[in-house]
Design a protein around this motif. Structure first.
Motif, PDB file in Angstrom:
ATOM      1  N   LEU A   1      -0.038  -2.882  -4.878  1.00  0.00           N
ATOM      2  CA  LEU A   1      -1.235  -3.603  -4.446  1.00  0.00           C
ATOM      3  C   LEU A   1      -1.662  -4.693  -5.419  1.00  0.00           C
ATOM      4  O   LEU A   1      -1.932  -5.826  -5.018  1.00  0.00           O
ATOM      5  CB  LEU A   1      -2.380  -2.606  -4.237  1.00  0.00           C
ATOM      6  CG  LEU A   1      -2.304  -1.778  -2.958  1.00  0.00           C
ATOM      7  CD1 LEU A   1      -3.409  -0.735  -2.928  1.00  0.00           C
ATOM      8  CD2 LEU A   1      -2.406  -2.670  -1.724  1.00  0.00           C
TER       9      LEU A   1
ATOM     10  N   THR B   1      -9.085  -2.235  -2.120  1.00  0.00           N
ATOM     11  CA  THR B   1      -8.484  -1.407  -3.169  1.00  0.00           C
ATOM     12  C   THR B   1      -9.553  -0.710  -3.994  1.00  0.00           C
ATOM     13  O   THR B   1      -9.466   0.498  -4.268  1.00  0.00           O
ATOM     14  CB  THR B   1      -7.603  -2.280  -4.080  1.00  0.00           C
ATOM     15  OG1 THR B   1      -6.589  -2.905  -3.304  1.00  0.00           O
ATOM     16  CG2 THR B   1      -6.945  -1.432  -5.161  1.00  0.00           C
TER      17      THR B   1
ATOM     18  N   LEU C   1       0.830  -1.206   0.000  1.00  0.00           N
ATOM     19  CA  LEU C   1       0.000   0.000   0.000  1.00  0.00           C
ATOM     20  C   LEU C   1       0.862   1.253   0.000  1.00  0.00           C
ATOM     21  O   LEU C   1       0.605   2.197  -0.765  1.00  0.00           O
ATOM     22  CB  LEU C   1      -0.921  -0.014   1.228  1.00  0.00           C
ATOM     23  CG  LEU C   1      -1.810   1.220   1.427  1.00  0.00           C
ATOM     24  CD1 LEU C   1      -2.748   1.407   0.246  1.00  0.00           C
ATOM     25  CD2 LEU C   1      -2.590   1.109   2.730  1.00  0.00           C
TER      26      LEU C   1
ATOM     27  N   ASN D   1       2.473   1.689  -3.359  1.00  0.00           N
ATOM     28  CA  ASN D   1       1.524   2.142  -4.371  1.00  0.00           C
ATOM     29  C   ASN D   1       1.226   3.627  -4.226  1.00  0.00           C
ATOM     30  O   ASN D   1       1.110   4.362  -5.220  1.00  0.00           O
ATOM     31  CB  ASN D   1       0.232   1.337  -4.279  1.00  0.00           C
ATOM     32  CG  ASN D   1      -0.323   0.969  -5.640  1.00  0.00           C
ATOM     33  OD1 ASN D   1      -0.921  -0.089  -5.825  1.00  0.00           O
ATOM     34  ND2 ASN D   1      -0.133   1.844  -6.633  1.00  0.00           N
TER      35      ASN D   1
ATOM     36  N   ILE E   1      -2.676   2.328 -10.323  1.00  0.00           N
ATOM     37  CA  ILE E   1      -2.996   1.133  -9.536  1.00  0.00           C
ATOM     38  C   ILE E   1      -3.012  -0.126 -10.400  1.00  0.00           C
ATOM     39  O   ILE E   1      -2.586  -1.197  -9.959  1.00  0.00           O
ATOM     40  CB  ILE E   1      -4.348   1.309  -8.824  1.00  0.00           C
ATOM     41  CG1 ILE E   1      -4.229   2.413  -7.769  1.00  0.00           C
ATOM     42  CG2 ILE E   1      -4.824   0.018  -8.179  1.00  0.00           C
ATOM     43  CD1 ILE E   1      -5.527   2.717  -7.059  1.00  0.00           C
TER      44      ILE E   1
END
Length: 290
Positions: free
Chosen positions: A243, A267, A65, A68, A222
């Motif tokens: 992620l 997410t 996390l 990201n 993402i």
């Protein structure tokens, strides 16, 4: 009544694919997150919210996390700033600018896997183009850009900026061309400088475009992980594990579908919340015509 049925009939194909590829996977991820498939994928055990508890207790999840979030900052902010700069510089529609627009958009056409293979040669220690040109200025170099935890994520972020900046530029060009020329003429007649016209006239009128580009850039930040799989496989020491790559490893390597589904749901929920906030905040007061 007839118009209502016609409207729903026209919308039916889009609604079908929206439900099939958006809402059904989301609901299925919530359902799968309630079961533990580690013992048997055919007869999963109902565990309730235990998968979420295991996920939040996993330090690798928090590392992914954090990575990201850092990757999004390193790609979205420079990528959008560069795209806006290119759009303003190439605003005028003449032959040279049309050629330059095509050149800057070209990286978007290159598949991410091919781009990753290309950049592997650029980042190659000692022999790559980056070390070659650095050696001209600073002497012999042997930098393992992808093998160091403090530089690997920055190297991947550079690829993201290179690939998508030209794509975002097209949206800003469309937004700039949609601004009435009379607004700039009025500002020029009032004595506003070029900098004042950009920040006080152009940029506020680009807020809807900026909102769309920012949301798109966030989604790409993402979902685009092909270069992670090709170049670093999440290493070194999870320094480039993001992620989606973390979720992929849970699914294919450990077959922990319940935990992967829990991570997927969190997410998507975070992405939806940010997109909703972004659209409301940036588009607020951005429409001047009724």
């Amino acid at each position: 009544m007839r118009r209502t049925w016609q409207t729903w009939l026209i919308l039916a194909p889009s609604l079908f694919f929206l439900v099939l590829f958006t809402w059904f996977p989301l609901v299925r991820s919530v359902y799968d997150s309630l079961f533990d498939t580690r013992l048997s994928s055919e007869n999963p055990v109902f565990v309730g919210l235990n998968n979420f508890a295991r996920l939040l207790a996993d330090p690798v999840f928090w590392r992914a996390l954090t990575n990201n979030l850092v990757y999004i900052v390193l790609t979205v902010v420079p990528g959008i700033a560069l795209a806006l700069l290119l759009a303003v510089a190439l605003w005028e529609n003449h032959r040279l600018n049309r050629w330059l627009r095509t050149a800057f958009f070209f990286p978007m056409i290159v598949p991410m896997v091919s781009a990753a293979a290309l950049w592997l040669f650029i980042f190659m220690p000692g022999l790559g183009l980056l070390d070659h040109y650095l050696s001209i200025w600073f002497g012999p170099q042997n930098n393992n850009w992808l093998g160091r935890s403090n530089t690997a994520l920055f190297a991947l972020a550079l690829i993201g900026v290179w690939k998508f900046a030209g794509y975002y530029m097209l949206f800003f060009l469309a937004g700039l061309q949609g601004i009435p020329a009379s607004t700039h003429e009025a500002a020029r007649m009032e004595g506003a400088s070029a900098t004042q016209r950009f920040f006080l006239v152009t940029l506020p009128l680009l807020r809807p475009t900026l909102s769309f580009v920012l949301t798109t850039a966030l989604i790409y930040g993402i979902t685009q992980i092909d270069h992670v799989a090709v170049m670093t496989q999440g290493g070194p020491d999870n320094a480039t594990t993001v992620l989606l790559y973390y979720i992929q490893n849970l699914t294919w390597e450990t077959h922990d579908l319940g935990k992967a589904s829990a991570a997927t749901f969190l997410t998507l929920a975070g992405l939806f919340a940010f997109s909703l906030f972004n659209l409301k905040w940036l588009e607020k007061g951005a429409h001047y015509e009724r």
